[in-house]
Design an enzyme around this catalytic site. Structure first.
Site, PDB file in Angstrom:
ATOM      1  N   TYR A  48      -6.508   2.213   1.292  1.00  0.00           N
ATOM      2  CA  TYR A  48      -5.553   2.760   2.253  1.00  0.00           C
ATOM      3  C   TYR A  48      -5.311   4.249   1.999  1.00  0.00           C
ATOM      4  CZ  TYR A  48      -4.355  -1.990   3.755  1.00  0.00           C
ATOM      5  OH  TYR A  48      -4.396  -3.284   4.247  1.00  0.00           O
ATOM      6  N   SER A 205      -1.743  -7.901  11.356  1.00  0.00           N
ATOM      7  CA  SER A 205      -1.742  -7.583  12.796  1.00  0.00           C
ATOM      8  C   SER A 205      -0.942  -8.611  13.599  1.00  0.00           C
ATOM      9  CB  SER A 205      -3.171  -7.488  13.345  1.00  0.00           C
ATOM     10  OG  SER A 205      -3.198  -6.867  14.613  1.00  0.00           O
ATOM     11  N   PRO A 206       0.311  -8.870  13.223  1.00  0.00           N
ATOM     12  CA  PRO A 206       1.096  -9.887  13.937  1.00  0.00           C
ATOM     13  C   PRO A 206       1.385  -9.524  15.385  1.00  0.00           C
ATOM     14  CG  PRO A 206       2.490  -8.644  12.437  1.00  0.00           C
ATOM     15  CD  PRO A 206       1.081  -8.248  12.131  1.00  0.00           C
ATOM     16  N   LEU A 207       1.317  -8.227  15.714  1.00  0.00           N
ATOM     17  CA  LEU A 207       1.529  -7.796  17.105  1.00  0.00           C
ATOM     18  C   LEU A 207       0.207  -7.478  17.785  1.00  0.00           C
ATOM     19  CD1 LEU A 207       4.679  -5.505  16.752  1.00  0.00           C
ATOM     20  CD2 LEU A 207       4.545  -7.991  17.047  1.00  0.00           C
ATOM     21  N   GLY A 209      -2.141  -5.285  17.251  1.00  0.00           N
ATOM     22  CA  GLY A 209      -2.338  -3.872  17.541  1.00  0.00           C
ATOM     23  C   GLY A 209      -1.436  -3.337  18.635  1.00  0.00           C
ATOM     24  N   GLY A 210      -0.269  -3.943  18.825  1.00  0.00           N
ATOM     25  CA  GLY A 210       0.679  -3.509  19.834  1.00  0.00           C
ATOM     26  C   GLY A 210       0.624  -4.294  21.123  1.00  0.00           C
ATOM     27  N   LEU A 212       1.227  -7.365  21.654  1.00  0.00           N
ATOM     28  CA  LEU A 212       2.352  -8.290  21.737  1.00  0.00           C
ATOM     29  C   LEU A 212       3.698  -7.596  21.532  1.00  0.00           C
ATOM     30  CD1 LEU A 212       0.772 -11.217  19.686  1.00  0.00           C
ATOM     31  CD2 LEU A 212       0.970 -11.047  22.178  1.00  0.00           C
ATOM     32  N   GLY A 213       3.689  -6.280  21.545  1.00  0.00           N
ATOM     33  CA  GLY A 213       4.916  -5.530  21.291  1.00  0.00           C
ATOM     34  C   GLY A 213       5.560  -4.950  22.532  1.00  0.00           C
ATOM     35  N   GLY A 214       5.294  -5.542  23.692  1.00  0.00           N
ATOM     36  CA  GLY A 214       5.859  -5.029  24.932  1.00  0.00           C
ATOM     37  C   GLY A 214       5.020  -3.933  25.540  1.00  0.00           C
TER      38      GLY A 214
END
Length: 317
Positions: A48, A205-207, A209-210, A212-214
């Site tokens: 990282y 990556s629970p969203l 990559g965005g 699922l984040g609206g």
């Protein structure tokens, strides 16, 4: 976490943005706030920071640990596998590479031990016996406490676990896997294998990559910023994402909260990895811990984003 006696927070602080997207002072403020809020599980990797061989993100965390003296409050996890140099032995899971990289990570993180040391990927060129010989030695030396995997298939989890069993080792205790409402392939083999062998699952990556984040409402207001990969994922799931965001409106909760809460309701999930770039993003992520989804709500989410089902029933009768 999994079958261990280790207690960790339900959300995992992912640090991949520390350095490239979050400056050091902001990264330090995020870690301060995380511990204040009860998030004690910090996840990083030697790669990282994306400066070859430097371990930029680990260095940022190490300076924070040295400044605060809060090492004992943190469950600290890092990873090994990715290339850390140009030579042929500067990547993978060979005993040589593991030995070199654990020393480098400990130096950068300014600690004498890692709570969780994870194989970032499978190394098909290294026998499991060699991998476990190296890891068992590090446990004996007190440099690591637990061993985990990341991006393993279900049969890799089984192979690694059986090889450890032959050595009478504790074996893998966690699997860090791509898993979210829109990408549920892990349910086919990885999650059943993890449950069988007692591994805690740490979704990354629970969203998605965005996605699922609206993302659609952000697009309408001109606030969306994403990669080409995010755009491709949205294009492939636009109808479902629209239905999902509409359902979140019915619940009166932000889509990101619902996506994280859904993962927290899945059997065997230790906690999803959140990757805040700001303290405010961290604060908002913790709202998901307050969200209880009922059976009807979980069923509706399954309708919008159906999973593959467990193997072998998903593809055989």
């Amino acid at each position: 976490m999994g079958r261990t006696g280790l207690r960790v927070s339900r959300l995992v602080l992912g640090t991949m943005n520390f350095g490239p997207d979050a400056p050091e002072d902001v990264s330090h403020a995020i870690m301060d706030r995380a511990l204040d809020l009860g998030v004690n599980f910090f996840d990083t990797a030697n790669i990282y920071g994306w400066r070859l061989g430097e371990g930029w993100t680990e260095q940022i965390i190490g300076r924070w640990l040295a400044r605060t003296g809060r090492r004992d409050d943190v469950v600290l996890a890092t990873k090994v596998y990715e290339p850390m140099g140009e030579g042929p032995n500067t990547r993978g899971l060979s005993a040589r590479h593991i030995r070199r990289q654990v020393e480098d990570s400990l130096r950068r993180l300014r600690t004498d031990h890692l709570d969780l040391y994870q194989a970032h990927h499978v190394d098909r060129n290294t026998p499991w016996e060699e991998f476990w010989q190296a890891m068992d030695l590090l446990v004996e030396q007190g440099k690591i406490l637990y061993v985990g995997s990341s991006n393993f298939a279900g049969w890799h989890i089984a192979q690694a676990s059986e090889a450890a069993r032959r050595r009478h080792s504790l074996g893998l205790v966690s699997e860090q896997s791509l898993y979210n409402l829109a990408e549920r392939t892990a349910e086919l083999e990885v999650l059943p294998a993890a449950r069988e062998y007692g591994l805690g699952v740490i979704p990354w990556s629970p969203l998605y990559g965005g996605v699922l984040g609206g993302i659609l409402r952000k697009t309408r207001t001109g606030r969306v910023s994403g990669s080409d990969l995010t755009s491709k994922r949205l294009a492939a799931n636009r109808e479902r994402v629209a239905a999902y965001e509409a359902f979140c409106d019915e619940l009166g909760r932000p889509p990101a909260d619902v996506a994280l809460a859904w993962l927290l309701h899945q059997p065997g999930v230790t906690g999803p990895i959140i990757g805040p770039r700001t303290v405010d993003q961290l604060d908002r992520s913790l709202h998901a811990l307050e969200l209880e989804l009922g059976a009807s709500e979980l069923a509706r989410l399954d309708e919008i984003f159906p999973g593959p089902g467990p193997a072998p029933e998903a593809y055989a009768w």
